[in-house]
Design an enzyme around this catalytic site. Structure first.
Site, PDB file in Angstrom:
ATOM      1  N   HIS A  47       0.837  -1.207   0.000  1.00 41.20           N
ATOM      2  CA  HIS A  47       0.000   0.000   0.000  1.00 41.20           C
ATOM      3  C   HIS A  47       0.874   1.260   0.000  1.00 41.20           C
ATOM      4  O   HIS A  47       0.617   2.211  -0.741  1.00 41.20           O
ATOM      5  CB  HIS A  47      -0.937  -0.013   1.205  1.00 41.20           C
ATOM      6  CG  HIS A  47      -1.488   1.334   1.558  1.00 41.20           C
ATOM      7  ND1 HIS A  47      -2.405   1.990   0.763  1.00 41.20           N
ATOM      8  CD2 HIS A  47      -1.229   2.165   2.605  1.00 41.20           C
ATOM      9  CE1 HIS A  47      -2.698   3.163   1.318  1.00 41.20           C
ATOM     10  NE2 HIS A  47      -1.992   3.301   2.428  1.00 41.20           N
ATOM     11  N   HIS A  71       4.590   7.001   5.185  1.00 41.33           N
ATOM     12  CA  HIS A  71       3.405   7.683   5.714  1.00 41.33           C
ATOM     13  C   HIS A  71       2.628   6.909   6.783  1.00 41.33           C
ATOM     14  O   HIS A  71       1.985   7.518   7.624  1.00 41.33           O
ATOM     15  CB  HIS A  71       2.474   8.167   4.592  1.00 41.33           C
ATOM     16  CG  HIS A  71       1.514   7.150   4.057  1.00 41.33           C
ATOM     17  ND1 HIS A  71       1.815   6.339   2.990  1.00 41.33           N
ATOM     18  CD2 HIS A  71       0.260   6.805   4.445  1.00 41.33           C
ATOM     19  CE1 HIS A  71       0.779   5.559   2.742  1.00 41.33           C
ATOM     20  NE2 HIS A  71      -0.191   5.817   3.610  1.00 41.33           N
ATOM     21  N   GLU A  75       2.082   5.504  12.681  1.00 39.11           N
ATOM     22  CA  GLU A  75       0.744   5.109  13.107  1.00 39.11           C
ATOM     23  C   GLU A  75       0.639   3.595  13.292  1.00 39.11           C
ATOM     24  O   GLU A  75       0.027   3.126  14.238  1.00 39.11           O
ATOM     25  CB  GLU A  75      -0.262   5.580  12.040  1.00 39.11           C
ATOM     26  CG  GLU A  75      -1.706   5.310  12.351  1.00 39.11           C
ATOM     27  CD  GLU A  75      -2.271   6.227  13.433  1.00 39.11           C
ATOM     28  OE1 GLU A  75      -1.527   7.112  13.912  1.00 39.11           O
ATOM     29  OE2 GLU A  75      -3.439   6.048  13.810  1.00 39.11           O
ATOM     30  N   ASP A  76       1.241   2.842  12.407  1.00 40.60           N
ATOM     31  CA  ASP A  76       0.973   1.403  12.352  1.00 40.60           C
ATOM     32  C   ASP A  76       2.143   0.489  12.736  1.00 40.60           C
ATOM     33  O   ASP A  76       2.025  -0.720  12.637  1.00 40.60           O
ATOM     34  CB  ASP A  76       0.488   1.017  10.944  1.00 40.60           C
ATOM     35  CG  ASP A  76      -0.847   1.660  10.614  1.00 40.60           C
ATOM     36  OD1 ASP A  76      -1.630   1.867  11.556  1.00 40.60           O
ATOM     37  OD2 ASP A  76      -1.092   1.976   9.439  1.00 40.60           O
ATOM     38  N   ASP A 139      -2.905   8.409  -1.060  1.00 40.71           N
ATOM     39  CA  ASP A 139      -3.230   7.368  -0.086  1.00 40.71           C
ATOM     40  C   ASP A 139      -4.694   6.952  -0.251  1.00 40.71           C
ATOM     41  O   ASP A 139      -5.030   5.771  -0.336  1.00 40.71           O
ATOM     42  CB  ASP A 139      -2.966   7.951   1.315  1.00 40.71           C
ATOM     43  CG  ASP A 139      -3.416   7.045   2.443  1.00 40.71           C
ATOM     44  OD1 ASP A 139      -2.986   5.878   2.481  1.00 40.71           O
ATOM     45  OD2 ASP A 139      -4.198   7.512   3.291  1.00 40.71           O
ATOM     46  N   ASP A 260     -19.161  14.950 -25.884  1.00 43.45           N
ATOM     47  CA  ASP A 260     -17.741  14.866 -25.544  1.00 43.45           C
ATOM     48  C   ASP A 260     -17.371  13.568 -24.829  1.00 43.45           C
ATOM     49  O   ASP A 260     -16.470  13.536 -24.020  1.00 43.45           O
ATOM     50  CB  ASP A 260     -17.315  16.084 -24.715  1.00 43.45           C
ATOM     51  CG  ASP A 260     -18.122  16.196 -23.435  1.00 43.45           C
ATOM     52  OD1 ASP A 260     -19.135  15.479 -23.311  1.00 43.45           O
ATOM     53  OD2 ASP A 260     -17.728  16.986 -22.564  1.00 43.45           O
TER      54      ASP A 260
END
Ligand code: MN
Length: 499
Positions: A47, A71, A75-76, A139, A260
Site C-alpha cells: 500500500h 506515511h 501510526e501502524d 493514499d 464529448d
C-alpha cells in the site's frame, strides 16, 4: 512492487542523490512494516509503495515520495517519529507527521459535524504544506482502488467521504487525473446500478465512435503538419464514467446531446500555435455555434487552460476538440503538482516555507492559501460557521464577473455585489452605496451572473458597512471583512440567526 519498479514510475528520472533518499526510505519503511498484512491479504507495505507510485507519476520528487513511503510508519508500526527524524531530518518528518495527524479522523458523533471536522483537518494541513494533502490524496486513491476487500458498510462510508471531500479537493488543486478516478471509484460503490449502466453505454459508444475519432486524429495531424505547425501529439481521450453520467442526467438521459464522450486532444508547442491550430481545425471541420471556449484567456478557477471547440467531424459526426500546450496538458492532469515539474526545488522550498513566491505560481493560488490562514485566525479552528463558509467558497461552482476596467473577479455562484465589492477591495466594500450590472442599477442582494460587468457605486467619504450585508454576502471573505470593519467602528455583531 520492488524498488526498481517504483523508480520507473517517476515522471522525471531522479538523480543519484534523490534516488539514494528514496532507496533509504523504501528500505526503512519495508523493514518497519515487515509481517503486516492488509485486509486483502497483501503485504501492508504494498500500500505504501502503490501510494508513492501515484505521487511519482504526477511529478512529485524525492522528499514527498520518501515521506509517502513512510506515511503509515508512525501510526501502524513500533517505529516512532523520533527515529524517522533522526534518520531523515525535519522536513520529511514534518510531512509524515502531517499525514499521521490527518489520518486520525474522528469516526463517532454527529455525521455532519464529523464531516466538517475532517474537512477542517484537511484545510489546516493544506494551509500548512500542500504536499501533505497530495500524499493524503494518493493514499485515498490507493485505498479506493482496493476497497473491494472491506465490508459493505465501510465501503459505503469511505466512498461517500471520498466523493464529498477528497474528489472536490483534488479538483480544487486541479489534479484532473486523480479527481476523475476518485469519482469513478466512489460512484461504483455508491450507485452500482447507474455506474454499470453508464459504463456499458460508454463502451458501446466507444465502439461506434472509435473509427471516426481515429480518422479525425489522422486528418487533423496531416492538416496541421501541412500548415507548418509543429504537432507534439494528437490523441483521443475518453470521459470519466461519473462525469459522463452527470452529463447524461443533465440531458434527461438523451445520449445524442452528449458530444464529448470521446474528445480529440491536440498538443502544440506554444500559445500562438494553439490559436493557429484552432483556425486550422475550423477550416477543416465546421464548428458548432456557441461551443468555442477560450480557457486560455479565461482560465477556470482551478487554473485549467485549453481551447475547446465542438465541430462536425468526419462523416458529419459531432466531435469535441481540445487544444493546448504540453505545460497546460500537465497542469490539467496533475494540477498543482505540475508546479513541482516546472519550477526549481529551491523556489519551492522558499514557497513552502513562506519566504517568497516562486516565479511561476499564479498569484491566485497564493492568495488562496493566504486566505485560509486568515479565516482560521478570524474564526478559530472550531467554529462551525467558519467551516461551512470554507465549504461554500471552495466547492461551489464559480462564476467570473468583470470590473469596468476588465479585471476578472472570481466568485462563487449566487454571489452578490457586496461580495464583488469586497473581492475588489475592502475599502471599496465598506463605501458601497449601490451597484450596476451590465450598466443597469441592481439591488445589493442581486445575484451576479457569469460574465457580467459589475460596477460598484461608492461614497466619497469613508463609511461603515451596513450590518445587513453580513446576511447578503455569500463569501466568507466578505463576511469576515464586514465583521472586522463593524467591530472597528465599535458595533457589536451577534451571531447570525439561522433562517
Ligand atoms: Mn495509508
Amino acid at each position: 512492487m520492488t524498488l526498481q519498479e517504483l523508480l520507473t514510475h517517476y515522471k522525471n528520472p531522479l538523480d543519484q542523490k534523490q534516488r539514494a533518499l528514496v532507496t533509504e526510505a523504501f528500505e526503512f519503511a519495508e523493514h518497519a512494516h515487515k509481517g503486516q498484512k492488509r485486509k486483502s491479504g497483501e503485504d501492508y507495505f504494498e500500500h505504501s509503495v502503490a501510494t508513492t507510485a501515484i505521487l511519482a507519476e504526477i511529478g512529485m520528487r524525492s522528499k514527498t515520495t520518501a515521506a509517502a513511503l513512510l506515511h503509515d510508519v508512525p501510526e501502524d508500526t513500533e517505529v516512532t517519529l523520533e527515529e524517522i527524524q533522526k534518520k531523515f531530518g525535519p522536513e520529511i518528518t514534518k510531512l509524515v507527521d502531517g499525514i499521521t495527524k490527518l489520518g486520525k479522523f474522528k469516526l463517532r458523533g454527529d455525521k455532519k459535524e464529523l464531516q466538517l471536522e475532517n474537512l477542517r483537518k484537511i484545510f489546516l494541513a493544506m494551509a500548512e504544506d500542500i504536499r501533505v494533502v497530495l500524499i493524503k490524496l494518493a493514499d485515498r486513491l490507493h485505498n479506493m482502488r482496493t476497497l473491494d476487500a472491506l465490508p459493505p458498510e465501510k465501503q459505503e462510508r469511505i466512498a461517500r467521504e471520498t466523493m464529498e471531500i477528497y474528489a472536490p479537493i483534488a479538483n480544487r488543486l486541479g489534479i484532473g487525473e486523480i479527481k476523475g478516478e476518485l469519482e469513478d471509484l466512489s460512484f461504483k460503490f455508491l450507485d452500482p446500478k447507474n455506474y454499470e449502466f453508464s459504463r456499458d453505454l460508454m463502451d458501446k459508444v466507444f465502439k461506434e465512435r472509435k473509427k471516426y475519432v481515429d480518422l479525425a486524429i489522422k486528418e487533423l495531424r496531416e492538416e496541421l503538419v501541412s500548415s507548418k505547425i509543429k504537432v507534439i501529439d494528437v490523441h483521443g481521450r475518453a470521459k470519466h464514467i461519473y462525469r459522463f453520467f452527470l452529463k447524461l442526467k443533465k440531458y434527461d438521459m438523451n445520449m445524442q446531446q452528449v458530444h464529448d464522450v470521446m474528445a480529440v486532444r491536440v498538443i502544440v508547442p506554444g500559445i500562438p500555435d494553439c490559436y493557429e491550430a484552432l483556425g486550422i481545425v475550423h477550416k477543416k471541420y465546421r464548428p458548432l455555434v456557441g461551443r468555442i471556449k477560450d480557457y486560455i484567456s479565461l482560465p477556470k478557477p482551478n487554473g485549467y487552460r485549453s481551447l475547446h471547440t465542438t465541430v462536425f467531424g468526419p462523416s458529419g459526426k459531432i466531435l469535441e476538440i481540445q487544444i493546448r500546450t504540453p505545460r497546460m496538458h500537465d497542469e490539467s492532469e496533475f494540477g498543482i503538482a505540475a508546479h513541482w515539474i516546472y519550477s526549481s526545488p529551491q523556489s519551492w522550498r522558499d514557497y513552502i516555507f513562506g519566504r517568497r513566491a516562486p516565479v511561476d505560481i499564479p498569484e491566485k493560488e497564493l492568495e488562496w492559501v493566504k486566505q485560509l490562514r486568515e479565516w482560521q485566525k478570524e474564526f478559530g479552528q472550531d467554529s462551525l460557521e467558519y467551516l461551512q463558509g470554507l465549504r461554500i467558497d471552495f466547492f461551489q461552482n464559480h462564476i467570473f464577473a468583470f470590473t469596468p476596467k476588465g479585471d476578472i473577479i472570481d466568485l462563487p455562484e449566487e454571489a452578490t455585489p457586496i461580495d464583488f465589492a469586497y473581492a475588489v477591495h475592502s475599502e471599496i466594500g465598506s463605501r458601497t452605496t449601490g451597484a450596476k450590472a451590465d450598466g443597469k442599477l441592481v439591488p445589493l442582494d442581486y445575484k451576479i451572473r457569469n460574465g457580467q460587468v459589475v460596477e460598484i457605486l461608492t461614497s466619497k467619504d469613508p463609511k461603515t458597512p451596513n450590518q445587513d450585508w453580513i446576511r447578503i454576502a455569500r463569501t466568507s471573505y466578505a463576511k469576515t471583512r464586514i465583521r472586522q470593519q463593524l467591530r472597528k467602528a465599535g458595533i457589536m455583531v451577534g451571531l447570525v440567526r439561522k433562517e
